[in-house]
Design an enzyme around this catalytic site. Sequence first.
Site, mmCIF file in Angstrom:
data_model
loop_
_atom_site.group_PDB
_atom_site.id
_atom_site.type_symbol
_atom_site.label_atom_id
_atom_site.label_comp_id
_atom_site.label_asym_id
_atom_site.label_seq_id
_atom_site.Cartn_x
_atom_site.Cartn_y
_atom_site.Cartn_z
ATOM 1 N N GLU A 1 -39.840 -42.463 -18.312
ATOM 2 C CA GLU A 1 -40.061 -41.946 -16.965
ATOM 3 C C GLU A 1 -41.523 -41.551 -16.772
ATOM 4 O O GLU A 1 -42.204 -41.124 -17.710
ATOM 5 C CB GLU A 1 -39.165 -40.734 -16.702
ATOM 6 C CG GLU A 1 -39.554 -39.490 -17.465
ATOM 7 C CD GLU A 1 -38.795 -38.257 -17.004
ATOM 8 O OE1 GLU A 1 -38.539 -38.121 -15.790
ATOM 9 O OE2 GLU A 1 -38.473 -37.417 -17.871
ATOM 10 N N LEU B 1 -44.139 -38.988 -15.436
ATOM 11 C CA LEU B 1 -44.115 -37.539 -15.230
ATOM 12 C C LEU B 1 -45.280 -37.094 -14.344
ATOM 13 O O LEU B 1 -46.358 -37.702 -14.363
ATOM 14 C CB LEU B 1 -44.212 -36.820 -16.583
ATOM 15 C CG LEU B 1 -43.048 -37.043 -17.543
ATOM 16 C CD1 LEU B 1 -43.372 -36.448 -18.909
ATOM 17 C CD2 LEU B 1 -41.770 -36.438 -16.983
ATOM 18 N N ASP C 1 -49.637 -35.743 -33.351
ATOM 19 C CA ASP C 1 -50.909 -36.275 -32.836
ATOM 20 C C ASP C 1 -51.291 -35.480 -31.594
ATOM 21 O O ASP C 1 -51.560 -36.032 -30.528
ATOM 22 C CB ASP C 1 -50.778 -37.765 -32.518
ATOM 23 C CG ASP C 1 -52.127 -38.428 -32.217
ATOM 24 O OD1 ASP C 1 -53.163 -37.850 -32.591
ATOM 25 O OD2 ASP C 1 -52.141 -39.506 -31.602
#
Length: 268
Positions: free
Chosen positions: A80, A82, A178
């Site tokens: 999705e 965002l 990360d």
Amino acid sequence: MSRLAEAGAALLGGTLRNATPLGGGDLSEILHIVLADGRAAVVKGGPAPQTEAAMLRAMALAGAPASAVLAASDTALVIEALPASGSLAAAWADLGRTLARLHATEGERYGWPVDYAFGPVAIPNTPSDDWPVFWGEQRLRVHVPHISGALGRRIEALAADLPNRLPARPRPALLHGDLWAGNVLADGDRVTGLIDPACYHGHGEVDLAMLSLFGQPSAAFFDAYGPLDPGHEERRAIYSLWPALVHVRLFGAGYRSMVERFLVEAGA
């Protein structure tokens, strides 16, 4: 239209209307796609989309904001889109709370069920019950064959001394792996997503060190995250060495000075 965009649309069962490249794709192609029926999504390529999908699901299950996985194949990950109209400068406190929730989720051992890679740089994750051994073998020593001369010998010596420098069994927190500012999406004062994860279970201070690699989180972040264990400042250099070594291998000798600086800060 790119093959990746077409693959993403096919995984969603729709027809592609348009595709726009997104920034940040140093190691894999990332696109924003819109389908003919108006649906929008983000499509990401790379060597292991199914692995990244599992990481996003794990972070969401831990209560951290992460893009919902819409579809995944061996060549494409569809997630999705965002909201991300804000900047991290206004959302440091929310990031502190977010990371505390993520780290509250524990694994049984250090590591991850599968290995993965940053581009050509392999990231081994063989599970271990000994944190200094895990960090020494799978985050430092693996780079020595690619780091020449005296620098490699200093890394070897530091790895051998880690039982005296790192806690033997810190809580095996779920790590983003990360975590730098570019992998945090924000809208207003709220974090809307942690993206591009490289998850594994380990000492929570690893994410904090990575977050401080190219900048410094605000006091509001640390207030929201909660108190740190004694000695965290000394350990930060040891944990910062890993991303510095990865940068040398990915982007060249210009990052050797960063490796040398962290070795000096670690007293190695």
